[in-house]
Design a protein around this motif. Sequence first.
Motif, mmCIF file in Angstrom:
data_model
loop_
_atom_site.group_PDB
_atom_site.id
_atom_site.type_symbol
_atom_site.label_atom_id
_atom_site.label_comp_id
_atom_site.label_asym_id
_atom_site.label_seq_id
_atom_site.Cartn_x
_atom_site.Cartn_y
_atom_site.Cartn_z
ATOM 1 N N GLY A 43 28.285 45.670 28.827
ATOM 2 C CA GLY A 43 27.786 45.011 30.027
ATOM 3 C C GLY A 43 27.626 43.517 29.802
ATOM 4 O O GLY A 43 27.732 43.008 28.699
ATOM 5 N N GLY A 44 27.300 42.821 30.877
ATOM 6 C CA GLY A 44 27.167 41.367 30.775
ATOM 7 C C GLY A 44 27.238 40.723 32.154
ATOM 8 O O GLY A 44 26.507 41.126 33.049
ATOM 9 N N PRO A 45 28.137 39.724 32.331
ATOM 10 C CA PRO A 45 29.144 39.265 31.378
ATOM 11 C C PRO A 45 28.537 38.403 30.269
ATOM 12 O O PRO A 45 27.460 37.839 30.435
ATOM 13 C CB PRO A 45 30.068 38.417 32.254
ATOM 14 N N PHE A 125 28.863 45.595 33.644
ATOM 15 C CA PHE A 125 30.033 44.721 33.734
ATOM 16 C C PHE A 125 31.234 45.333 33.018
ATOM 17 O O PHE A 125 32.384 45.103 33.405
ATOM 18 C CB PHE A 125 29.705 43.340 33.147
ATOM 19 N N GLY A 126 30.982 46.129 31.987
ATOM 20 C CA GLY A 126 32.073 46.828 31.327
ATOM 21 C C GLY A 126 32.816 47.757 32.274
ATOM 22 O O GLY A 126 34.014 48.011 32.103
ATOM 23 N N GLY A 127 32.116 48.287 33.282
ATOM 24 C CA GLY A 127 32.778 49.077 34.310
ATOM 25 C C GLY A 127 33.718 48.240 35.156
ATOM 26 O O GLY A 127 34.789 48.711 35.571
ATOM 27 N N PHE A 128 33.344 46.971 35.416
ATOM 28 C CA PHE A 128 34.243 46.069 36.125
ATOM 29 C C PHE A 128 35.525 45.886 35.303
ATOM 30 O O PHE A 128 36.626 45.851 35.853
ATOM 31 C CB PHE A 128 33.572 44.714 36.345
ATOM 32 N N CYS A 129 35.346 45.762 33.971
ATOM 33 C CA CYS A 129 36.518 45.661 33.095
ATOM 34 C C CYS A 129 37.365 46.928 33.183
ATOM 35 O O CYS A 129 38.604 46.863 33.176
ATOM 36 C CB CYS A 129 36.072 45.416 31.657
ATOM 37 N N ALA A 130 36.709 48.083 33.267
ATOM 38 C CA ALA A 130 37.442 49.346 33.341
ATOM 39 C C ALA A 130 38.306 49.403 34.596
ATOM 40 O O ALA A 130 39.467 49.843 34.553
ATOM 41 C CB ALA A 130 36.468 50.519 33.303
ATOM 42 N N PHE A 131 37.771 48.961 35.723
ATOM 43 C CA PHE A 131 38.559 49.008 36.967
ATOM 44 C C PHE A 131 39.634 47.929 36.979
ATOM 45 O O PHE A 131 40.700 48.123 37.582
ATOM 46 C CB PHE A 131 37.635 48.918 38.175
ATOM 47 N N CYS A 263 32.222 37.037 38.187
ATOM 48 C CA CYS A 263 32.626 38.408 37.874
ATOM 49 C C CYS A 263 32.642 39.278 39.133
ATOM 50 O O CYS A 263 33.204 40.368 39.114
ATOM 51 C CB CYS A 263 31.728 39.008 36.787
ATOM 52 N N TYR A 264 32.040 38.793 40.234
ATOM 53 C CA TYR A 264 32.099 39.500 41.516
ATOM 54 C C TYR A 264 33.162 38.925 42.449
ATOM 55 O O TYR A 264 33.367 39.445 43.546
ATOM 56 C CB TYR A 264 30.753 39.407 42.235
ATOM 57 N N ALA A 265 33.819 37.852 42.043
ATOM 58 C CA ALA A 265 34.715 37.123 42.930
ATOM 59 C C ALA A 265 36.091 37.777 42.937
ATOM 60 O O ALA A 265 36.976 37.397 42.163
ATOM 61 C CB ALA A 265 34.803 35.668 42.507
ATOM 62 N N ASP A 266 36.278 38.740 43.791
ATOM 63 C CA ASP A 266 37.535 39.486 43.877
ATOM 64 C C ASP A 266 38.436 38.809 44.909
ATOM 65 O O ASP A 266 38.688 39.321 45.993
ATOM 66 C CB ASP A 266 37.237 40.938 44.260
ATOM 67 N N GLY A 267 38.903 37.603 44.542
ATOM 68 C CA GLY A 267 39.774 36.857 45.430
ATOM 69 C C GLY A 267 39.023 35.980 46.405
ATOM 70 O O GLY A 267 39.355 35.949 47.589
ATOM 71 N N THR A 268 38.030 35.226 45.912
ATOM 72 C CA THR A 268 37.207 34.427 46.812
ATOM 73 C C THR A 268 36.558 33.284 46.061
ATOM 74 O O THR A 268 36.591 33.214 44.833
ATOM 75 C CB THR A 268 36.125 35.311 47.470
ATOM 76 N N VAL A 269 35.946 32.360 46.815
ATOM 77 C CA VAL A 269 35.108 31.301 46.266
ATOM 78 C C VAL A 269 33.661 31.778 46.336
ATOM 79 O O VAL A 269 33.231 32.334 47.348
ATOM 80 C CB VAL A 269 35.271 30.003 47.081
ATOM 81 N N LEU A 323 40.671 40.443 41.160
ATOM 82 C CA LEU A 323 40.430 41.173 39.919
ATOM 83 C C LEU A 323 41.032 42.573 39.951
ATOM 84 O O LEU A 323 41.363 43.136 38.917
ATOM 85 C CB LEU A 323 38.919 41.296 39.673
ATOM 86 N N TYR A 324 41.134 43.140 41.147
ATOM 87 C CA TYR A 324 41.546 44.532 41.289
ATOM 88 C C TYR A 324 42.745 44.617 42.221
ATOM 89 O O TYR A 324 42.867 43.854 43.180
ATOM 90 C CB TYR A 324 40.388 45.378 41.843
ATOM 91 N N ASP A 325 43.622 45.560 41.950
ATOM 92 C CA ASP A 325 44.809 45.789 42.768
ATOM 93 C C ASP A 325 44.574 47.059 43.576
ATOM 94 O O ASP A 325 44.655 48.178 43.048
ATOM 95 C CB ASP A 325 46.042 45.922 41.871
ATOM 96 N N GLU A 326 44.269 46.890 44.850
ATOM 97 C CA GLU A 326 43.928 48.051 45.687
ATOM 98 C C GLU A 326 45.084 49.032 45.810
ATOM 99 O O GLU A 326 44.858 50.248 45.852
ATOM 100 C CB GLU A 326 43.471 47.579 47.065
ATOM 101 N N ASP A 327 46.309 48.520 45.876
ATOM 102 C CA ASP A 327 47.455 49.425 45.991
ATOM 103 C C ASP A 327 47.570 50.311 44.754
ATOM 104 O O ASP A 327 47.814 51.523 44.849
ATOM 105 C CB ASP A 327 48.744 48.625 46.194
#
Length: 394
Positions: A43-45, A125-131, A263-269, A323-327
């Motif tokens: 966890g973290g980041p 946060f390690g879960g964010f890395c997993a996804f 670490c929450y910025a999934d394509g945003t400012v 960060l994530y590819d929905e497709d």
Amino acid sequence: MTDHELQVPLDHANPDGEQIKVFAREIAEPDGRDKPFLVFFQGGPGFEAFRPVGNPRGPGYLDRALQEFRVLALDQRGTGRSTPVDGTESADYLKHFRADSIVRDAELLREQLSVKRWSILGQSFGGFCAFAYLSLAPDSLREALVTGGTPPIGRPVDDVYSATWARMAERNRRYYARFPQDRARMLDIVARLDADVVRLPGLDRLTSRRFRTHGNKLGMSDGAEALHYILELPFGSPAFLHDASDELGIARNPIYAILHEACYADGTVTNWSAARTRPAEFDEHPEWFTGEHILPWLFDDYGALSTAREVAHELAMVEWPRLYDEDVLRANTVPIAAAIYTEDPYVERRFSEETAALVPGMHAWVTSEYDHNGLRADGERILSRLIDLVRGRA
């Protein structure tokens, strides 16, 4: 235990450019050195992997993991024995320390170890890395286990922080219902810190707003007691000043402050989302504590962050890539099991459930029995449950 070190590109898009070091510790039973790998994402980041200690061995899930795995505990780039970040780096340098870069480091390590596929375990946060791993390199994974870290996918960062503020308002109400005498105590502490210059052991001034960050404790099952025990100490005593010094671990782990919102910025400012979404209630209640919120003034109140002040403002204006590819996630075939905690103030339950509904093959264990600290508090049972779920045994 076996140490592994690897030189990796700072920027994976420029493999011949600047290199940094990534460290991982392989942990196995003497008769289990040929077992499959379980890669642990901390966890973290900005925090390194656990260090095995004690007898019985800790953390609590380690013995359970070693029954069928070798554990590879990764010091994510910038942490622990990997090339450190100290807060003096440029924004262009620090852009490369999010989950996507961490996953690409793991892929280079997998190739070095000649592993075709391995299992992963991500906490918080390690879960964010997993996804991110499930998005970037799913063919490298046998299975994914996640505790308290199923991320929101494609949601505006303001949604995330609005939810965390609402959770913290409720935690404050619960705290003062449990320790009603602490309301007057906290108001007195705030008044004294606003009126006088109180120096911490590291010579930073202890401001009331900095002291209020101790609400971060309220996300853990024992957090209310831990917070109460600080408030009951004599104001200004060595014990009080020591315990009040660095709730968020920022001085030791500057990445936590510098890249927390990113670490929450999934394509945003992000544009200082936590500050912009902060409810007026927290001004009306000076005794209320804040939580896992990185606010711009932290870079003034923490001497350890002073060199990163301008960089933090630059990073807040970066338009971060996805960060994530929905497709890819919608077409997922990797078995996944995740513990989702019902009242988690760090990772909002309803956003995690949205992600669980998005990803086929994901077993979501929604539980009120544990909080965000569950893996540390009762790791053997939680890991056993996730392994059973991902293997179709529960």
